[in-house]
Design a protein around this motif. Structure first.
Motif, PDB file in Angstrom:
ATOM      1  N   THR A  35       0.861  -1.187   0.000  1.00 45.74           N
ATOM      2  CA  THR A  35       0.000   0.000   0.000  1.00 45.74           C
ATOM      3  C   THR A  35       0.894   1.233   0.000  1.00 45.74           C
ATOM      4  OG1 THR A  35      -1.599  -1.235   1.326  1.00 45.74           O
ATOM      5  CG2 THR A  35      -1.865   1.135   1.263  1.00 45.74           C
ATOM      6  N   PRO A  36       0.574   2.260  -0.776  1.00 44.65           N
ATOM      7  CA  PRO A  36       1.439   3.447  -0.790  1.00 44.65           C
ATOM      8  C   PRO A  36       1.442   4.153   0.566  1.00 44.65           C
ATOM      9  CG  PRO A  36      -0.570   3.866  -2.018  1.00 44.65           C
ATOM     10  CD  PRO A  36      -0.581   2.412  -1.659  1.00 44.65           C
ATOM     11  N   SER A  37       2.580   4.685   0.950  1.00 46.72           N
ATOM     12  CA  SER A  37       2.712   5.326   2.271  1.00 46.72           C
ATOM     13  C   SER A  37       1.809   6.549   2.394  1.00 46.72           C
ATOM     14  CB  SER A  37       4.166   5.707   2.531  1.00 46.72           C
ATOM     15  OG  SER A  37       4.636   6.568   1.519  1.00 46.72           O
ATOM     16  N   ALA A  38       1.443   7.169   1.294  1.00 44.76           N
ATOM     17  CA  ALA A  38       0.603   8.374   1.340  1.00 44.76           C
ATOM     18  C   ALA A  38      -0.781   8.105   1.922  1.00 44.76           C
ATOM     19  CB  ALA A  38       0.459   8.962  -0.063  1.00 44.76           C
ATOM     20  N   ILE A  39      -1.266   6.871   1.822  1.00 47.85           N
ATOM     21  CA  ILE A  39      -2.611   6.584   2.341  1.00 47.85           C
ATOM     22  C   ILE A  39      -2.587   5.607   3.518  1.00 47.85           C
ATOM     23  CG2 ILE A  39      -3.784   7.117   0.179  1.00 47.85           C
ATOM     24  CD1 ILE A  39      -4.007   4.100  -0.343  1.00 47.85           C
ATOM     25  N   ARG A  40      -1.411   5.220   3.976  1.00 48.15           N
ATOM     26  CA  ARG A  40      -1.330   4.317   5.127  1.00 48.15           C
ATOM     27  C   ARG A  40      -1.745   5.039   6.396  1.00 48.15           C
ATOM     28  NH1 ARG A  40       4.567   1.601   4.174  1.00 48.15           N
ATOM     29  NH2 ARG A  40       4.072   0.697   2.151  1.00 48.15           N
ATOM     30  N   GLY A  41      -2.234   4.262   7.347  1.00 52.13           N
ATOM     31  CA  GLY A  41      -2.602   4.812   8.645  1.00 52.13           C
ATOM     32  C   GLY A  41      -4.017   4.429   9.017  1.00 52.13           C
ATOM     33  N   THR A  42      -4.486   5.025  10.109  1.00 51.58           N
ATOM     34  CA  THR A  42      -5.847   4.793  10.590  1.00 51.58           C
ATOM     35  C   THR A  42      -6.683   6.007  10.253  1.00 51.58           C
ATOM     36  OG1 THR A  42      -5.007   3.409  12.382  1.00 51.58           O
ATOM     37  CG2 THR A  42      -7.252   4.258  12.610  1.00 51.58           C
ATOM     38  N   LYS A  85       1.290   9.784 -11.272  1.00 53.18           N
ATOM     39  CA  LYS A  85       1.953  10.916 -10.631  1.00 53.18           C
ATOM     40  C   LYS A  85       1.122  12.183 -10.809  1.00 53.18           C
ATOM     41  CE  LYS A  85       6.403  13.164 -10.307  1.00 53.18           C
ATOM     42  NZ  LYS A  85       7.771  13.208 -10.808  1.00 53.18           N
ATOM     43  N   GLY A  86       0.923  12.906  -9.709  1.00 55.33           N
ATOM     44  CA  GLY A  86       0.161  14.141  -9.747  1.00 55.33           C
ATOM     45  C   GLY A  86      -1.333  13.955  -9.535  1.00 55.33           C
ATOM     46  N   SER A  87      -1.795  12.710  -9.482  1.00 54.49           N
ATOM     47  CA  SER A  87      -3.216  12.432  -9.307  1.00 54.49           C
ATOM     48  C   SER A  87      -3.560  12.304  -7.820  1.00 54.49           C
ATOM     49  CB  SER A  87      -3.578  11.124 -10.016  1.00 54.49           C
ATOM     50  OG  SER A  87      -4.894  10.751  -9.728  1.00 54.49           O
ATOM     51  N   HIS A  88      -4.804  12.580  -7.479  1.00 54.12           N
ATOM     52  CA  HIS A  88      -5.283  12.414  -6.113  1.00 54.12           C
ATOM     53  C   HIS A  88      -5.919  11.038  -5.917  1.00 54.12           C
ATOM     54  CE1 HIS A  88      -4.620  16.583  -4.946  1.00 54.12           C
ATOM     55  NE2 HIS A  88      -5.072  16.926  -6.133  1.00 54.12           N
ATOM     56  N   TYR A  89      -5.891  10.200  -6.935  1.00 60.81           N
ATOM     57  CA  TYR A  89      -6.535   8.888  -6.874  1.00 60.81           C
ATOM     58  C   TYR A  89      -5.494   7.774  -6.816  1.00 60.81           C
ATOM     59  CZ  TYR A  89     -10.894  11.218  -7.952  1.00 60.81           C
ATOM     60  OH  TYR A  89     -11.983  12.031  -7.902  1.00 60.81           O
ATOM     61  N   TYR A  90      -5.721   6.847  -5.893  1.00 59.49           N
ATOM     62  CA  TYR A  90      -4.914   5.651  -5.760  1.00 59.49           C
ATOM     63  C   TYR A  90      -5.848   4.462  -5.993  1.00 59.49           C
ATOM     64  CZ  TYR A  90      -1.495   8.633  -3.459  1.00 59.49           C
ATOM     65  OH  TYR A  90      -0.608   9.624  -3.183  1.00 59.49           O
ATOM     66  N   TYR A  91      -5.379   3.475  -6.695  1.00 56.31           N
ATOM     67  CA  TYR A  91      -6.149   2.264  -6.930  1.00 56.31           C
ATOM     68  C   TYR A  91      -5.472   1.144  -6.171  1.00 56.31           C
ATOM     69  CZ  TYR A  91      -8.307   5.054 -10.514  1.00 56.31           C
ATOM     70  OH  TYR A  91      -8.974   6.054 -11.170  1.00 56.31           O
ATOM     71  N   ILE A  92      -6.223   0.492  -5.280  1.00 52.77           N
ATOM     72  CA  ILE A  92      -5.642  -0.584  -4.486  1.00 52.77           C
ATOM     73  C   ILE A  92      -6.446  -1.859  -4.723  1.00 52.77           C
ATOM     74  CG2 ILE A  92      -4.652   0.934  -2.734  1.00 52.77           C
ATOM     75  CD1 ILE A  92      -6.981   0.236  -0.897  1.00 52.77           C
ATOM     76  N   LYS A  93      -5.758  -2.981  -4.590  1.00 49.97           N
ATOM     77  CA  LYS A  93      -6.436  -4.268  -4.665  1.00 49.97           C
ATOM     78  C   LYS A  93      -5.789  -5.193  -3.655  1.00 49.97           C
ATOM     79  CE  LYS A  93      -3.703  -6.436  -8.334  1.00 49.97           C
ATOM     80  NZ  LYS A  93      -3.766  -7.129  -9.620  1.00 49.97           N
ATOM     81  N   HIS A 111      -9.709   8.260  -3.130  1.00 47.77           N
ATOM     82  CA  HIS A 111      -9.489   9.672  -3.428  1.00 47.77           C
ATOM     83  C   HIS A 111      -8.904  10.300  -2.171  1.00 47.77           C
ATOM     84  CE1 HIS A 111     -11.259  13.888  -4.424  1.00 47.77           C
ATOM     85  NE2 HIS A 111      -9.975  13.808  -4.696  1.00 47.77           N
ATOM     86  N   LYS A 112      -7.699  10.844  -2.277  1.00 47.85           N
ATOM     87  CA  LYS A 112      -7.030  11.415  -1.113  1.00 47.85           C
ATOM     88  C   LYS A 112      -6.896  12.913  -1.261  1.00 47.85           C
ATOM     89  CE  LYS A 112      -2.925  11.280   1.741  1.00 47.85           C
ATOM     90  NZ  LYS A 112      -2.807  12.717   1.897  1.00 47.85           N
TER      91      LYS A 112
END
Length: 143
Positions: A35-42, A85-93, A111-112
Motif C-alpha cells: 500500500t502506498p505510504s501516502a494513504i497508510r494509517g488509521t 503521478k500528480g493524481s489524487h486517486y490511488y487504486y488498491i487491490k 481519493h485522497k
C-alpha cells in the motif's frame, strides 16, 4: 511514367511509416506491491448514525493489509496499488480471506485530499467471475 511510380511509392512508404508510428500502444498501469505510504494509517469517519447509535467507522491501511470495519467488515491482504503521478486517486487491490479464503480479489479507488480519504469499491473478482460495483463510502479523516 517512372517519376510517377517513384512518387507514388514514396508516398506509400511515408504513409506506412506514419501509420506504424501512430499505432504504438499505450503502457498499462503497473501494479506495485504493498500500500502506498501516502494513504497508510488509521482513518475514521465523523460521528454518523450506525446501527442505531452515533459511532465512528475506522479504516486501517498498513503496508500489506486493508481493514474496513462495520457490520460487514472487510479484511484484504497481499495489497497492490497503482497511481498516476500528480493524481489524487490511488487504486488498491487485495485478496479477501475472511469470507472467501483467498478466492476473491477486491478493488478500491481511494481519493485522497490533505486530511481525508474517500473510498470507492468498484470491482470484486471471485474465482474468475467479475462483479462490478461503484459505491462511495463515507469520508475518513486521519486519526
Amino acid at each position: 511514367m517512372k517519376k510517377i511510380k517513384v512518387f507514388l511509392l514514396s508516398i506509400l512508404a511515408a504513409c506506412a511509416i506514419l501509420f506504424a508510428v501512430s499505432t504504438t500502444t499505450a503502457h498499462a498501469a503497473t501494479w506495485h506491491k504493498y500500500t502506498p505510504s501516502a494513504i497508510r494509517g488509521t482513518w475514521v469517519t465523523k460521528k454518523i448514525d450506525y446501527l442505531g447509535t452515533k459511532a465512528r467507522i475506522e479504516v486501517k491501511l498498513s503496508k500489506n493489509q486493508f481493514y474496513h470495519e462495520g457490520n460487514d467488515p472487510t479484511i484484504l491482504k497481499n495489497m497492490y496499488y497503482h497511481h498516476n503521478k500528480g493524481s489524487h486517486y490511488y487504486y488498491i487491490k487485495g485478496t479477501e480471506y475472511m469470507y472467501t479464503k483467498g478466492h476473491e480479489v477486491d478493488y478500491y479507488k481511494v481519493h485522497k485530499s490533505k486530511n481525508w480519504i474517500h473510498l470507492c469499491a468498484y470491482l470484486s473478482v471471485n474465482d474468475g467471475h467479475h462483479y462490478k460495483s461503484h459505491y462511495w463510502t463515507n469520508y475518513y479523516y486521519k486519526k
